[in-house]
Design a protein around this motif. Structure first.
Motif, PDB file in Angstrom:
ATOM      1  N   ASP A  51       0.816  -1.215   0.000  1.00 60.46           N
ATOM      2  CA  ASP A  51       0.000   0.000   0.000  1.00 60.46           C
ATOM      3  C   ASP A  51       0.850   1.265   0.000  1.00 60.46           C
ATOM      4  O   ASP A  51       0.572   2.203  -0.755  1.00 60.46           O
ATOM      5  CB  ASP A  51      -0.930   0.016   1.221  1.00 60.46           C
ATOM      6  CG  ASP A  51      -1.969  -1.094   1.162  1.00 60.46           C
ATOM      7  OD1 ASP A  51      -2.468  -1.378   0.052  1.00 60.46           O
ATOM      8  OD2 ASP A  51      -2.273  -1.675   2.217  1.00 60.46           O
ATOM      9  N   THR A  52       1.874   1.299   0.832  1.00 57.54           N
ATOM     10  CA  THR A  52       2.638   2.539   1.003  1.00 57.54           C
ATOM     11  C   THR A  52       3.942   2.569   0.216  1.00 57.54           C
ATOM     12  O   THR A  52       4.503   3.636  -0.002  1.00 57.54           O
ATOM     13  CB  THR A  52       2.969   2.749   2.490  1.00 57.54           C
ATOM     14  OG1 THR A  52       3.854   1.704   2.928  1.00 57.54           O
ATOM     15  CG2 THR A  52       1.706   2.728   3.343  1.00 57.54           C
ATOM     16  N   GLY A  53       4.440   1.407  -0.192  1.00 59.07           N
ATOM     17  CA  GLY A  53       5.727   1.346  -0.867  1.00 59.07           C
ATOM     18  C   GLY A  53       6.910   1.370   0.081  1.00 59.07           C
ATOM     19  O   GLY A  53       8.064   1.328  -0.363  1.00 59.07           O
ATOM     20  N   ARG A  54       6.676   1.440   1.396  1.00 57.82           N
ATOM     21  CA  ARG A  54       7.791   1.419   2.347  1.00 57.82           C
ATOM     22  C   ARG A  54       8.557   0.120   2.205  1.00 57.82           C
ATOM     23  O   ARG A  54       7.967  -0.954   2.136  1.00 57.82           O
ATOM     24  CB  ARG A  54       7.285   1.582   3.771  1.00 57.82           C
ATOM     25  CG  ARG A  54       6.726   2.965   4.072  1.00 57.82           C
ATOM     26  CD  ARG A  54       6.198   3.041   5.478  1.00 57.82           C
ATOM     27  NE  ARG A  54       5.499   4.305   5.703  1.00 57.82           N
ATOM     28  CZ  ARG A  54       4.624   4.510   6.675  1.00 57.82           C
ATOM     29  NH1 ARG A  54       4.353   3.540   7.530  1.00 57.82           N
ATOM     30  NH2 ARG A  54       4.035   5.675   6.804  1.00 57.82           N
ATOM     31  N   LYS A  73       6.008   5.504  -5.103  1.00 55.28           N
ATOM     32  CA  LYS A  73       5.671   5.732  -3.700  1.00 55.28           C
ATOM     33  C   LYS A  73       6.912   5.623  -2.822  1.00 55.28           C
ATOM     34  O   LYS A  73       7.092   6.386  -1.868  1.00 55.28           O
ATOM     35  CB  LYS A  73       4.613   4.722  -3.242  1.00 55.28           C
ATOM     36  CG  LYS A  73       3.255   4.883  -3.895  1.00 55.28           C
ATOM     37  CD  LYS A  73       2.300   3.797  -3.427  1.00 55.28           C
ATOM     38  CE  LYS A  73       0.929   3.928  -4.104  1.00 55.28           C
ATOM     39  NZ  LYS A  73       0.013   2.832  -3.697  1.00 55.28           N
ATOM     40  N   ALA A  74       7.771   4.666  -3.145  1.00 61.66           N
ATOM     41  CA  ALA A  74       8.962   4.433  -2.324  1.00 61.66           C
ATOM     42  C   ALA A  74       9.929   5.609  -2.376  1.00 61.66           C
ATOM     43  O   ALA A  74      10.722   5.808  -1.447  1.00 61.66           O
ATOM     44  CB  ALA A  74       9.672   3.155  -2.778  1.00 61.66           C
ATOM     45  N   LYS A  75       9.900   6.419  -3.464  1.00 56.20           N
ATOM     46  CA  LYS A  75      10.799   7.569  -3.565  1.00 56.20           C
ATOM     47  C   LYS A  75      10.562   8.557  -2.428  1.00 56.20           C
ATOM     48  O   LYS A  75      11.476   9.302  -2.044  1.00 56.20           O
ATOM     49  CB  LYS A  75      10.612   8.277  -4.911  1.00 56.20           C
ATOM     50  CG  LYS A  75      11.256   7.551  -6.072  1.00 56.20           C
ATOM     51  CD  LYS A  75      11.062   8.329  -7.370  1.00 56.20           C
ATOM     52  CE  LYS A  75      11.805   9.643  -7.343  1.00 56.20           C
ATOM     53  NZ  LYS A  75      13.264   9.477  -7.325  1.00 56.20           N
ATOM     54  N   ASP A  76       9.347   8.604  -1.904  1.00 54.39           N
ATOM     55  CA  ASP A  76       9.011   9.545  -0.840  1.00 54.39           C
ATOM     56  C   ASP A  76       9.163   8.935   0.545  1.00 54.39           C
ATOM     57  O   ASP A  76       8.814   9.572   1.542  1.00 54.39           O
ATOM     58  CB  ASP A  76       7.576  10.048  -1.028  1.00 54.39           C
ATOM     59  CG  ASP A  76       7.366  10.747  -2.359  1.00 54.39           C
ATOM     60  OD1 ASP A  76       8.317  11.421  -2.800  1.00 54.39           O
ATOM     61  OD2 ASP A  76       6.281  10.602  -2.951  1.00 54.39           O
TER      62      ASP A  76
END
Length: 497
Positions: A220-223, A416-419
């Motif tokens: 969901d978040t890309g973390r 998403k992971a870039k942020d």
């Protein structure tokens, strides 16, 4: 006499509608009707070409074949409406854009449409030139009309054909970057992708995975947390019930972890119809060690990696101590000097793989720093600007089993992971004894690292919550072999590099 002088003066002979000119100057020659008609025809010819540029078909509707003009105009309206609709949809739903960019069938259709438009628009420009009646113009105007028409025709057609070429490159890129694996769902809300660095060095047959990292990504978040395994681990188990578990029920004692692939490649009969027994066996080992279910894998050719770095214009890294270029059985030819430097593909490769005067665990830390730098510095603008070069480099760079239908999902997760901050966990000393690994401890640490990425980020989170060691060994990460390297255990990988 006075009256005669007045009447004979130049001002007296000037008619009221004469253009104003200094007294005594020669009369201004008037343009002929033919010259004025030439200028009108010239402006008309230019206008017809400008109309074709702005609204294709409008020149034909005004002065030519109305059926052709109407067909072109309607086509133009439909394309404008579709373009606006797509832009609005992609703005509202970014994932839709990724889906469109990764659909080979759609890319093929768009490519054909762009090619057809290039030809059709060029025909309209040529017809607009004909409607301008160039043979009725003077030689100077005729040459100008031909030049303007040629520039417009080639500019528009060239732009559309370039777009068609990029669609073809993207389609080939999707074919290169995707595999024929089975689509799998996220496990407990996470995708686990095994990233392997294949080093095709001297005396080796094929690629041997010397670098192994599981990217565990929140769906969901890309973390993301990067869980890295050392190549020299021994005595580890395989996934319970797997082929390799049956062969080594008490743990792998035939070689190090990076030797699993070679062992399996020499015994393909154990793996049925598998095309990649070495990689399949490595996945079984990684799952047995970490307790994670691997969804997909990707093998990166480290020799081809330098071409990718060159394609994106280099990568900026913090070089804390001189990095040897060469070694690994060959002579060291030079050193990369210290400081924050933009490295080309060759130097980035050696930054990631150098081991002279260092150790495997420092190298693992540096490899993570390269991953973090690429993730943060590779912007969409850079990708678009260097797309063809990136696609060409990627053809020699990656093997994967990720299906093409899943590429849009992972492109969205990457954005998403870039942020988000990237966390890391390396199963290395001093925490883990690679010669006799504590599997229960490893899986406990992996679970904890994954859980931390699912919690809201803490503003005070640093490099793993511990004080960074003050020394560095040929690396982009603070630390030492005895104390551990910051990049190998960090809540914020960028801060540790």
């Amino acid at each position: 006499m006075i009256l005669t002088d007045v009447l004979s003066s130049p001002s007296a002979t000037r008619r009221p509608n004469d253009p104003a000119r200094p007294l005594g100057s020669p009369p201004v020659p008037r343009s002929t009707a033919a010259e004025r008609a030439q200028r009108v025809r010239f402006r008309r010819a230019l206008s017809l070409m400008a109309m074709t540029l702005v609204v294709p078909g409008s020149a034909q509707l005004l002065a030519g074949n109305r059926r052709l003009g109407l067909a072109a105009f309607r086509t133009w309206l439909v394309l404008v409406a579709l373009t606006v609709a797509v832009l609005v949809s992609v703005t509202v739903d970014r994932d839709l854009g990724f889906t469109m960019l990764t659909d080979p069938a759609l890319l093929g259709v768009v490519r054909l449409v762009l090619m057809a438009l290039a030809v059709f628009w060029a025909v309209l420009f040529m017809d607009a030139w004909r409607l301008g009646k160039p043979l009725s113009l003077g030689m100077g105007h005729r040459r100008a009309v031909v030049a303007v028409n040629g520039v417009l025709c080639f500019a528009v057609a060239g732009t559309l054909l370039t777009g068609a070429h990029l669609m073809g490159v993207q389609r080939d890129f999707i074919g290169t970057m995707s595999g024929n694996g089975i689509v799998t769902a996220a496990t407990d809300g996470r995708y686990n992708v095994l990233l392997m660095g294949g080093d095709s060095g001297a005396g080796r047959v094929g690629l041997r995975p010397d670098s192994m990292t599981v990217a565990s990504i929140d769906a969901d978040t890309g973390r993301t947390v990067l869980v890295s395994l050392p190549r020299n681990m021994k005595g580890f188990p395989f996934r319970e019930g797997s082929v390799m578990d049956e062969q080594f029920p008490d743990g792998f004692d035939a070689d190090y972890l990076n030797g699993v692939s070679t062992w399996a490649e020499d015994r393909p009969e154990l793996f049925g119809s598998s095309d990649e027994p070495g990689i399949d066996a490595t996945v079984m080992a990684v799952e047995g060690i970490t307790g994670l279910d691997v969804n997909y894998w990707a093998m990166v050719n480290l020799e081809g990696f330098k071409e990718l770095v060159d394609a994106v214009g280099g990568v900026t890294l913090n070089v804390r101590q001189p990095i040897p270029v060469g070694g690994l059985g060959d002579d060291v030819v030079r050193y990369i000097p210290t400081g924050t430097r933009e490295l080309d593909g060759m130097d980035t490769l050696w930054y990631a793989r150098a081991r002279d005067g260092s150790d495997d665990y420092s190298r693992m830390a540096r490899q993570k720093c390269v991953m973090a730098a690429m993730a943060s510095q590779l912007s969409p603008q850079t990708v678009v600007r260097n797309f063809s070069a990136i696609a060409d480099a990627s053809a020699e760079l990656v093997q994967t089993d990720l299906p093409a239908s899943e590429l849009d999902t992972f492109m969205s997760l990457a954005m998403k992971a870039k942020d988000e901050k990237i966390a890391t966990l390396s199963l290395v000393p001093p925490m883990i004894d690679t010669a006799d690994p504590d599997i229960d401890l490893i899986q406990e640490k992996v679970d904890a690292a994954v859980q931390r990425t699912e919690e809201p980020p803490s503003p005070s989170a640093g490099a793993g919550g511990r004080r960074k060691a003050p020394t560095a060994v040929t690396g982009g990460s603070l630390g030492s072999m005895s104390d551990g390297y910051a990049a190998n255990q960090a809540q914020d990988l960028s801060a540790a590099c």
